[in-house]
Structures are given as structure tokens and as C-alpha cells.
Scaffold this motif. Structure first.
Motif: not given
Length: 247
Positions: A127-137, A183-185
Motif C-alpha cells: 500500500k505504501v513504499a519509500t526509498l533508502a540508501s546506505a550511509i556511513g556511521p 508512493a501510496f495506493r
């Protein structure tokens, strides 16, 4: 056999901003910033339409002049998601359609990020989606960088300004940075609009927690692309450099 849903992008663009008033109209290589966001988003083959949603006549008129689809929305909205919901209703989108909230201050948006964002919707359960990406500490220590942890199936467990998960043994080399594309339905977007701000949302100042507290799953796809958002006028020069390289 499941069919991929119809997808529509909406770019919320308000004039007032405490750090950068009139930001959507900021000049980048001879065009306003919203034009670049619309142009980049329109390159995503999964989007049937991309529409600007604004509360300001100056932005509206500039969009019409440049041939960018635009709808006028209320000036009373407290979040970009609320503005996206009003625009989606005005566009009369189907209940099963997927609506993408595209940040209006990302003129260097990579169209493939939108494909990454929409990929979970192959499942009708999402029903709902989003994004992520890797980052350092070190970057993860900043409260301005929102982190997310997720289950093995990609479902978000929690979002926080704190570095999560807690690195008890001091062995973590990367964290997941949340990227604010959603993104949402349509049915989930409407449900969000009926919810009051939740306790965790108010504590962290993160509106996506409203969904998790109501039991609405958010699926997180990891992307290799980085964002180059414009928060302040000083950010324009670095963004111009990136746009010039991509011409």
C-alpha cells in the motif's frame, strides 16, 4: 496474474518556506526548479502523468507558461502529503492507482529512483513504499539524516532521527538513510489524510510514523542513487554544477 497499477506523480510546490521563500521558482540554468523536477520525473516510464500541485498563483502561472500540468490546492495544508492528496482527488485518480509524492526541491532527481520506488507495487498487498540508501556511521549521527530499519521482507520497522539500530558492539559500518520519496495506493493516501498526527510522529517530527502507528506497512527499497536536495539558496550552486554535467 497481477497487473502493475496505474502510477501518477504529483509534485507539491508551495511558495512559502522559512529557509527559502519562493524555492520552486528558483532559477536553474534558465528554468524554475519545479520545471527540472517535472522534466526528470517525466522520464520515468512507469508514470502515466506528472502534475505540479501548488497554492501560489505565481507558481501556477509559470507552470502554465512552460506547459507543466498544474492544479491549484489549498494554502492551509500542514504537509506536502496533504497537498498531494488534494491534488490526487482533483485529478479523480482511481482507488487502486499509485500516487507518488515527488519532492519539489530535487531538481537532479534520477528517474530510475522512481522505478526503484514503484517496484514493490508488483504485489497487490503493498500500500505504501519509500526509498533508502546506505550511509556511513558519521553521517548517521546527524539528526537531520533520518534513518530506517526494516524487516527481511523490506517492511519498515521504524524511522528515527537517532542512529538506528543502536550499535552496541561498535561494529556497524553503514546505516540506511531514508529518502523522502513516497508512493501510496490511493486508498492508503486517503486513509493517511483522515489520521491525526500520532505520538511518535510528534516526538520525532516524522510524518511517516503516523502510518506505522496506525498499522499501515511501508515497504522500503534500497537504491544506489543519491539525492541532491535544495534546502537553502546556498545549495543552488552545487545543484547547477550537477545539472550542467548531465546536459
Amino acid at each position: 496474474m497481477n497487473t502493475f497499477p496505474e502510477c501518477h506523480g504529483i509534485i507539491p510546490a508551495r511558495y512559502e518556506s522559512s529557509r527559502f521563500p519562493g524555492k520552486p521558482l528558483a532559477n536553474l540554468l534558465g528554468k524554475p526548479m519545479f520545471w527540472h523536477v517535472h522534466s526528470r520525473a517525466s522520464q520515468c516510464p512507469l508514470l502515466k502523468s506528472v502534475t505540479l500541485a501548488t497554492d501560489d498563483q505565481r507558481i501556477h502561472d509559470a507552470a502554465v507558461e512552460l506547459g507543466v500540468p498544474v492544479v491549484m490546492t489549498s494554502s492551509d495544508h500542514t504537509s506536502g502529503t496533504d497537498r498531494v492528496l488534494e491534488a490526487a482527488r482533483k485529478l479523480k485518480l482511481d482507488n487502486d492507482a499509485v500516487v507518488v509524492n515527488i519532492q519539489g526541491d530535487e531538481p537532479c532527481l534520477e528517474p530510475t529512483m522512481l522505478e526503484d520506488l514503484l517496484s514493490p507495487f508488483e504485489s497487490p498487498k503493498v500500500k505504501v513504499a519509500t526509498l533508502a540508501s546506505a550511509i556511513g556511521p558519521e553521517e548517521a549521527m546527524s539528526p537531520d539524516r533520518v534513518k530506517v530499519v526494516r524487516a527481511q521482507n523490506g517492511r519498515a520497522l521504524y524511522f528515527s532521527r537517532a542512529p538506528i539500530p543502536f550499535d552496541r558492539d561498535g561494529k556497524m559500518h553503514s546505516y540506511l538513510l531514508h529518502i523522502g520519496l513516497y508512493a501510496f495506493r490511493m486508498e492508503a493516501l486517503v486513509r493517511f489524510g483522515h489520521l491525526d498526527p500520532s505520538p511518535l510522529e510528534q516526538r520525532e517530527k516524522l510524518e511517516q510514523l503516523r502510518l506505522l502507528e496506525d498499522g499501515i506497512d511501508i515497504y522500503v527499497t534500497e537504491t544506489n542513487h543519491a539525492c541532491h536536495g535544495v534546502d537553502r539558496p546556498a545549495d543552488l550552486e552545487s545543484v547547477k554544477t550537477i545539472l550542467e554535467k548531465n546536459q
